[in-house]
Design an enzyme around this catalytic site. Sequence first.
Site, PDB file in Angstrom:
ATOM      1  N   SER A 185       0.795  -1.221   0.000  1.00 47.52           N
ATOM      2  CA  SER A 185       0.000   0.000   0.000  1.00 47.52           C
ATOM      3  C   SER A 185       0.831   1.276   0.000  1.00 47.52           C
ATOM      4  O   SER A 185       0.327   2.335  -0.367  1.00 47.52           O
ATOM      5  CB  SER A 185      -0.953  -0.005   1.194  1.00 47.52           C
ATOM      6  OG  SER A 185      -0.239  -0.226   2.389  1.00 47.52           O
ATOM      7  N   HIS A 213      -5.581  -4.158  -1.849  1.00 51.51           N
ATOM      8  CA  HIS A 213      -5.381  -3.158  -2.905  1.00 51.51           C
ATOM      9  C   HIS A 213      -5.310  -3.767  -4.305  1.00 51.51           C
ATOM     10  O   HIS A 213      -5.063  -3.053  -5.272  1.00 51.51           O
ATOM     11  CB  HIS A 213      -4.117  -2.343  -2.634  1.00 51.51           C
ATOM     12  CG  HIS A 213      -4.294  -1.305  -1.562  1.00 51.51           C
ATOM     13  ND1 HIS A 213      -4.927  -0.111  -1.789  1.00 51.51           N
ATOM     14  CD2 HIS A 213      -3.931  -1.302  -0.262  1.00 51.51           C
ATOM     15  CE1 HIS A 213      -4.937   0.597  -0.667  1.00 51.51           C
ATOM     16  NE2 HIS A 213      -4.342  -0.099   0.277  1.00 51.51           N
ATOM     17  N   LYS A 245     -12.213  -0.877  -0.105  1.00 49.35           N
ATOM     18  CA  LYS A 245     -11.370  -0.143  -1.054  1.00 49.35           C
ATOM     19  C   LYS A 245     -12.084  -0.053  -2.403  1.00 49.35           C
ATOM     20  O   LYS A 245     -13.054   0.670  -2.522  1.00 49.35           O
ATOM     21  CB  LYS A 245      -9.992  -0.769  -1.061  1.00 49.35           C
ATOM     22  CG  LYS A 245      -9.414  -0.566   0.349  1.00 49.35           C
ATOM     23  CD  LYS A 245      -7.970  -0.702   0.540  1.00 49.35           C
ATOM     24  CE  LYS A 245      -7.624  -0.172   1.930  1.00 49.35           C
ATOM     25  NZ  LYS A 245      -6.931  -1.125   2.772  1.00 49.35           N
TER      26      LYS A 245
HETATM   27  C1  LIG Z   1      -6.889  -1.504   4.137  1.00 48.62           C
HETATM   28  C2  LIG Z   1      -6.162  -2.760   4.329  1.00 48.62           C
HETATM   29  C3  LIG Z   1      -6.607  -3.712   5.244  1.00 48.62           C
HETATM   30  C4  LIG Z   1      -7.774  -3.456   6.164  1.00 48.62           C
HETATM   31  O1  LIG Z   1      -8.968  -3.550   5.497  1.00 48.62           O
HETATM   32  P1  LIG Z   1     -10.297  -2.939   6.191  1.00 48.62           P
HETATM   33  O2  LIG Z   1     -11.387  -3.708   5.569  1.00 48.62           O
HETATM   34  O3  LIG Z   1     -10.336  -1.497   5.822  1.00 48.62           O
HETATM   35  O4  LIG Z   1     -10.176  -3.171   7.649  1.00 48.62           O
HETATM   36  C5  LIG Z   1      -5.928  -4.901   5.332  1.00 48.62           C
HETATM   37  N1  LIG Z   1      -4.852  -5.137   4.567  1.00 48.62           N
HETATM   38  C6  LIG Z   1      -4.382  -4.247   3.682  1.00 48.62           C
HETATM   39  C7  LIG Z   1      -3.188  -4.571   2.850  1.00 48.62           C
HETATM   40  C8  LIG Z   1      -5.015  -3.017   3.538  1.00 48.62           C
HETATM   41  O5  LIG Z   1      -4.546  -2.131   2.675  1.00 48.62           O
END
Ligand SMILES: *Cc1c(COP(=O)(O)O)cnc(C)c1O
Length: 397
Positions: A185, A213, A245
């Site tokens: 990320s 992502h 996302k």
């Molecule tokens: C955003 C993210 C999460 C968490 O996801 P949520 O559903 O927002 O709790 C987990 N792993 C990665 C790599 C992320 O970017």
Amino acid sequence: MRDPTGFLGEEYRQLAAADLDWKLRQLEGPSAPRCTIDGHPVLMLCSNNYLGLSNHPRLKEAAIEAVRTRGVGSGSVRPIAGNMDLHVELEKRLARFKGAEASLVFQTGFAANAGLIPQLVGEGDLIVSDELNHGSIIDGVRLARSERAVYRHGDTDDLERVLREAEGRAPAPGRILVITDGVFSMDGDIAPLDRIAAVAADHGAMVYVDDAHGEGVLGEGGRGIVSHYHLPRDRVHVEMGTFSKAFGVVGGHISGSSDLVRFAYNKSRTWLLSGSHPPAVVAACIAAIDVLESEPKHVARLWELTRRFKRAMADLGFDLGSSATPITPVIVGDSATARKLSDRIFELGVFALPIVFPMVAKDKARLRTIMNAALTDDDLEFAIATFRKAGRELRLI
Ligand SMILES: *Cc1c(COP(=O)(O)O)cnc(C)c1O
């Protein structure tokens, strides 16, 4: 008498003095490319709403309809009285979308990692984790009773070395879990999941990928990293992701074998002991899958804009690191410079936040931009022109 909460203010003031505290920005109105932040109209260039689905009419309608027919809450945790028909339908639809035997929806992606990882391994077992994995994986790993090891970022030779060394010890580890982000990320690079899966298979290890992502972005129609590499399903044992996302809503999920899903919901405490999603959330997630399956233009547009943005920014002379996805870091050096660039483009009308030490190395501070399919061509030109102007003023290009 000493105030037992004195540390709260003290630690906050230390963070603020080092400029490491979060200064929360307020989004007024929907998360859309043209939005208002702290009263200031800007072009949003750092949301995770990659495809603009959080404002898609089909998702909004589905959510409203679910409130009308089912109310605003589920009334319970799923194992007791909160397992609605919609939850079951979402999991069927997701499994079909992913080409997996079964899927399971968690409250969030964080809850999926924190709940499932510590159940997959225990005492005498081993987790091997990429050094740049997401914080929710790190917390999941910390909850596990197993041994832990880290391999160098994206380096499958180093992964192989770690596995060989572990097997050489007495007693050798029981179960082994190799875990990686799909798309990282902070840098936007893609994990070499094909080679990771091959190394893991040689060592009889399970493979767990966090594709938060990658979904809605990579692979056929946004099906994610397993589809991107055309990997056979039995090579990646847990494909984890989130609806927060590119899907534009909220909620975590895993996909894999039916055995995995039954194991996961019987064992993960975050799933068992936390209330299930409201019907509106679930209905919107189902509609998001509908949109991905029937409107391929969003993913295509995301990649078209991503390619154009990266090319223009590279031509201007910006350092974009190793990104291969819509996450495009603009690496500028020290933290103060990254903050200045962020402040200047905000004044000019573009919103992207600086990512600074300790989240990234001291000399790799950056603005993290994320491309969005809902941008118009004019929006894209405006973003590039703004970076050109601010970059020249600050003598970065
Ligand atoms: C955003 C993210 C999460 C968490 O996801 P949520 O559903 O927002 O709790 C987990 N792993 C990665 C790599 C992320 O970017």
